[in-house]
Design a protein around this motif. Structure first.
Motif, PDB file in Angstrom:
ATOM      1  N   VAL A  41       0.853  -1.205   0.000  1.00 47.58           N
ATOM      2  CA  VAL A  41       0.000   0.000   0.000  1.00 47.58           C
ATOM      3  C   VAL A  41       0.886   1.251   0.000  1.00 47.58           C
ATOM      4  CG1 VAL A  41      -1.958   1.155   1.075  1.00 47.58           C
ATOM      5  CG2 VAL A  41      -1.644  -1.274   1.432  1.00 47.58           C
ATOM      6  N   PRO A  42       0.970   1.931  -1.125  1.00 49.86           N
ATOM      7  CA  PRO A  42       1.744   3.173  -1.174  1.00 49.86           C
ATOM      8  C   PRO A  42       0.967   4.324  -0.545  1.00 49.86           C
ATOM      9  CG  PRO A  42       1.549   2.122  -3.347  1.00 49.86           C
ATOM     10  CD  PRO A  42       0.524   1.508  -2.452  1.00 49.86           C
ATOM     11  N   VAL A  43       1.607   5.051   0.369  1.00 53.24           N
ATOM     12  CA  VAL A  43       0.923   6.155   1.054  1.00 53.24           C
ATOM     13  C   VAL A  43       1.733   7.436   0.886  1.00 53.24           C
ATOM     14  CG1 VAL A  43      -0.321   4.725   2.720  1.00 53.24           C
ATOM     15  CG2 VAL A  43       1.967   5.497   3.293  1.00 53.24           C
ATOM     16  N   LYS A  44       1.031   8.501   0.537  1.00 51.92           N
ATOM     17  CA  LYS A  44       1.722   9.769   0.284  1.00 51.92           C
ATOM     18  C   LYS A  44       1.455  10.777   1.395  1.00 51.92           C
ATOM     19  CE  LYS A  44       2.642  13.132  -3.330  1.00 51.92           C
ATOM     20  NZ  LYS A  44       2.207  13.762  -4.583  1.00 51.92           N
ATOM     21  N   MET A  93      -1.646  11.933   5.971  1.00 50.37           N
ATOM     22  CA  MET A  93      -1.696  10.916   4.928  1.00 50.37           C
ATOM     23  C   MET A  93      -2.770  11.306   3.908  1.00 50.37           C
ATOM     24  SD  MET A  93      -2.594   6.823   5.060  1.00 50.37           S
ATOM     25  CE  MET A  93      -1.527   6.449   6.421  1.00 50.37           C
ATOM     26  N   ASN A  94      -2.473  11.135   2.628  1.00 54.02           N
ATOM     27  CA  ASN A  94      -3.467  11.396   1.586  1.00 54.02           C
ATOM     28  C   ASN A  94      -4.755  10.631   1.934  1.00 54.02           C
ATOM     29  OD1 ASN A  94      -4.403  12.247  -1.005  1.00 54.02           O
ATOM     30  ND2 ASN A  94      -3.963  10.189  -1.773  1.00 54.02           N
ATOM     31  N   PRO A  95      -5.919  11.306   1.992  1.00 56.98           N
ATOM     32  CA  PRO A  95      -7.155  10.647   2.469  1.00 56.98           C
ATOM     33  C   PRO A  95      -7.507   9.369   1.693  1.00 56.98           C
ATOM     34  CG  PRO A  95      -7.498  13.008   2.198  1.00 56.98           C
ATOM     35  CD  PRO A  95      -6.123  12.731   1.693  1.00 56.98           C
ATOM     36  N   GLN A 155       7.568  12.864  -9.332  1.00 57.09           N
ATOM     37  CA  GLN A 155       6.326  12.913 -10.117  1.00 57.09           C
ATOM     38  C   GLN A 155       5.765  11.497 -10.300  1.00 57.09           C
ATOM     39  OE1 GLN A 155       7.588  15.126 -13.573  1.00 57.09           O
ATOM     40  NE2 GLN A 155       7.558  17.062 -12.443  1.00 57.09           N
ATOM     41  N   PRO A 156       4.470  11.383 -10.692  1.00 59.53           N
ATOM     42  CA  PRO A 156       3.833  10.060 -10.737  1.00 59.53           C
ATOM     43  C   PRO A 156       4.628   8.981 -11.490  1.00 59.53           C
ATOM     44  CG  PRO A 156       2.169  11.730 -10.973  1.00 59.53           C
ATOM     45  CD  PRO A 156       3.490  12.458 -10.943  1.00 59.53           C
ATOM     46  N   LEU A 157       5.252   9.313 -12.619  1.00 58.89           N
ATOM     47  CA  LEU A 157       6.004   8.275 -13.339  1.00 58.89           C
ATOM     48  C   LEU A 157       7.179   7.774 -12.496  1.00 58.89           C
ATOM     49  CD1 LEU A 157       6.344   6.574 -15.877  1.00 58.89           C
ATOM     50  CD2 LEU A 157       7.729   8.423 -16.864  1.00 58.89           C
ATOM     51  N   LEU A 182      -3.672   1.441  -4.115  1.00 58.67           N
ATOM     52  CA  LEU A 182      -3.283   2.852  -4.009  1.00 58.67           C
ATOM     53  C   LEU A 182      -4.530   3.720  -3.859  1.00 58.67           C
ATOM     54  CD1 LEU A 182      -1.753   1.529  -6.768  1.00 58.67           C
ATOM     55  CD2 LEU A 182      -0.324   3.501  -6.396  1.00 58.67           C
ATOM     56  N   GLY A 183      -4.320   4.981  -3.502  1.00 61.65           N
ATOM     57  CA  GLY A 183      -5.414   5.947  -3.576  1.00 61.65           C
ATOM     58  C   GLY A 183      -5.681   6.248  -5.045  1.00 61.65           C
ATOM     59  N   LYS A 184      -6.920   6.689  -5.348  1.00 66.75           N
ATOM     60  CA  LYS A 184      -7.190   7.007  -6.762  1.00 66.75           C
ATOM     61  C   LYS A 184      -6.437   8.264  -7.189  1.00 66.75           C
ATOM     62  CE  LYS A 184     -11.289   9.943  -6.463  1.00 66.75           C
ATOM     63  NZ  LYS A 184     -12.644  10.199  -6.937  1.00 66.75           N
ATOM     64  N   GLN A 185      -6.178   9.165  -6.226  1.00 64.86           N
ATOM     65  CA  GLN A 185      -5.367  10.333  -6.547  1.00 64.86           C
ATOM     66  C   GLN A 185      -4.819  10.936  -5.272  1.00 64.86           C
ATOM     67  OE1 GLN A 185      -8.944  12.262  -8.132  1.00 64.86           O
ATOM     68  NE2 GLN A 185      -8.128  14.162  -7.346  1.00 64.86           N
ATOM     69  N   ALA A 186      -3.729  11.675  -5.440  1.00 65.49           N
ATOM     70  CA  ALA A 186      -3.173  12.401  -4.305  1.00 65.49           C
ATOM     71  C   ALA A 186      -3.796  13.786  -4.318  1.00 65.49           C
ATOM     72  CB  ALA A 186      -1.655  12.477  -4.442  1.00 65.49           C
ATOM     73  N   ILE A 187      -4.256  14.266  -3.155  1.00 63.67           N
ATOM     74  CA  ILE A 187      -5.011  15.525  -3.167  1.00 63.67           C
ATOM     75  C   ILE A 187      -4.106  16.746  -3.325  1.00 63.67           C
ATOM     76  CG2 ILE A 187      -6.976  14.612  -1.842  1.00 63.67           C
ATOM     77  CD1 ILE A 187      -5.806  16.273   0.557  1.00 63.67           C
ATOM     78  N   ASP A 244      -1.413  16.951  -5.886  1.00 61.25           N
ATOM     79  CA  ASP A 244      -1.243  17.199  -7.331  1.00 61.25           C
ATOM     80  C   ASP A 244      -2.467  16.774  -8.145  1.00 61.25           C
ATOM     81  OD1 ASP A 244      -1.046  14.417  -7.427  1.00 61.25           O
ATOM     82  OD2 ASP A 244       1.130  14.416  -7.621  1.00 61.25           O
ATOM     83  N   ASP A 245      -3.400  16.031  -7.507  1.00 58.97           N
ATOM     84  CA  ASP A 245      -4.606  15.554  -8.214  1.00 58.97           C
ATOM     85  C   ASP A 245      -4.266  14.847  -9.518  1.00 58.97           C
ATOM     86  OD1 ASP A 245      -6.626  16.146  -6.493  1.00 58.97           O
ATOM     87  OD2 ASP A 245      -7.254  17.990  -7.473  1.00 58.97           O
ATOM     88  N   SER A 246      -3.130  14.175  -9.565  1.00 57.96           N
ATOM     89  CA  SER A 246      -2.683  13.608 -10.854  1.00 57.96           C
ATOM     90  C   SER A 246      -3.547  12.441 -11.315  1.00 57.96           C
ATOM     91  CB  SER A 246      -1.240  13.132 -10.757  1.00 57.96           C
ATOM     92  OG  SER A 246      -0.388  14.208 -10.579  1.00 57.96           O
ATOM     93  N   ASN A 247      -3.885  11.536 -10.383  1.00 54.73           N
ATOM     94  CA  ASN A 247      -4.649  10.341 -10.750  1.00 54.73           C
ATOM     95  C   ASN A 247      -3.912   9.569 -11.843  1.00 54.73           C
ATOM     96  OD1 ASN A 247      -6.562   8.461 -11.519  1.00 54.73           O
ATOM     97  ND2 ASN A 247      -8.032   9.949 -12.277  1.00 54.73           N
ATOM     98  N   GLN A 248      -2.629   9.306 -11.632  1.00 55.61           N
ATOM     99  CA  GLN A 248      -1.815   8.652 -12.661  1.00 55.61           C
ATOM    100  C   GLN A 248      -1.014   7.467 -12.145  1.00 55.61           C
ATOM    101  OE1 GLN A 248       0.730  11.778 -14.081  1.00 55.61           O
ATOM    102  NE2 GLN A 248      -0.900  12.787 -15.215  1.00 55.61           N
ATOM    103  N   THR A 249      -0.604   7.517 -10.872  1.00 48.60           N
ATOM    104  CA  THR A 249       0.412   6.564 -10.400  1.00 48.60           C
ATOM    105  C   THR A 249      -0.048   5.114 -10.532  1.00 48.60           C
ATOM    106  OG1 THR A 249       1.130   8.270  -8.872  1.00 48.60           O
ATOM    107  CG2 THR A 249       1.949   6.054  -8.463  1.00 48.60           C
ATOM    108  N   GLY A 250      -1.276   4.820 -10.083  1.00 47.02           N
ATOM    109  CA  GLY A 250      -1.760   3.434 -10.144  1.00 47.02           C
ATOM    110  C   GLY A 250      -1.797   2.928 -11.578  1.00 47.02           C
TER     111      GLY A 250
END
Ligand code: AMP
Length: 249
Positions: free
Chosen positions: A5-8, A35-37, A93-95, A115-120, A122-128
């Motif tokens: 579980v990756p946590v930001k 922690m990112n919600p 960055q997400p990559l 993972l979370g769907k996005q980090a609040i 950067d709101d990237s929604n890319q990492t997963g």
């Protein structure tokens, strides 16, 4: 089954963020971090899988500065078994995060990454999505229902028409949405216990990953101030104004 579980660590959701005076980024000096919600929901789901006997070990991981260890301690206090801190002062960055996570997956051999769907921040929604692409694993994003049985995953994700159900086999990547669960609070005894749980430190370099940025942020700006609203006396006046002033009808 092992779950990663990756946590930001991000600016707390209740803090009003401010842009630095020179527009080079968001001011995080002396700002409350948390922690990112969405990651709290991911940790909660992993722990529930363990409590149901589906997962055997929950490993939390965070990539970032020294203080990320506080976020990992929160995950451990919630119930994760151990943690990995990939220490770097760079803004990854997400990559870059996805490549570090791939290296951890190759080393740790989990069957599931949540993972979370996005980090609040950067709101990237890319990492997963990037991680699933790099690993060549199936993925379900925005998951709000999850069932795992005999290595078979059934994931419900919210789409415009309702809930879309995906079925696939492990290993897999899942990103979670708000309605999946309500994360628990860490109890004081568990916070104390978490202090003794292992947190391993490594670095992107030690994992052989180049996390140098691929995107250049040119400028950050505050959103324009919202204009004050107007109070109308009747529905008729509202409709008139929508037609003649706002010109939206
Ligand atoms: P993003 O693609 O930046 O919106 O982030 C999506 C998810 O990826 C987050 O909810 C976390 O689960 C994970 N993630 C992103 N950045 C990091 C990081 N620096 N350390 C650990 N996990 C991260």
């Amino acid at each position: 089954m092992k779950v990663l579980v990756p946590v930001k660590r991000v600016v707390d959701a209740y803090v009003k963020v401010r842009v630095k005076a020179d527009g080079s980024g968001v001011d995080t000096a002396n700002v409350k971090m948390a922690m990112n919600p969405f990651d709290e929901i991911a940790v909660e789901e992993a722990i529930r899988l363990k409590e149901r006997g589906i997962a055997t070990e929950v490993v939390a991981a965070s990539i970032g500065e020294a203080k990320c260890v506080e976020t990992l301690r929160t995950a451990l206090a919630m119930g994760a078994d151990r943690a990995i801190h990939v220490v770097t002062e760079a803004v990854v960055q997400p990559l870059g995060v996805a490549k570090v996570l791939r290296a951890l997956v190759e080393r740790e051999d989990p069957q599931l990454v949540i993972l979370g769907k996005q980090a609040i921040d950067d709101d990237s929604n890319q990492t997963g999505q990037m991680l699933a692409g790099l690993l060549g694993w199936p993925q379900a994003t925005f998951v709000s229902r999850l069932r795992i049985e005999n290595g078979e995953v059934e994931a419900g994700r919210e789409v415009d028409e309702g809930i879309e159900i995906l079925r696939f086999r492990l290993p897999a990547v899942i990103t979670v949405d708000l309605r999946l669960n309500e994360p628990r609070y860490a109890s004081l005894p568990n916070i104390m216990k978490a202090k003794r749980k292992p947190v391993e430190e490594t670095t992107p370099e030690a994992l052989g990953v180049d996390v140098s940025p691929r995107l250049l942020y040119t400028r950050f700006e505050e959103p324009p101030k919202r204009k004050a609203g107007v109070r109308v006396a009747s529905v008729q006046e509202l409709v008139d104004r929508l037609i003649h002033e706002a010109k939206v009808l």
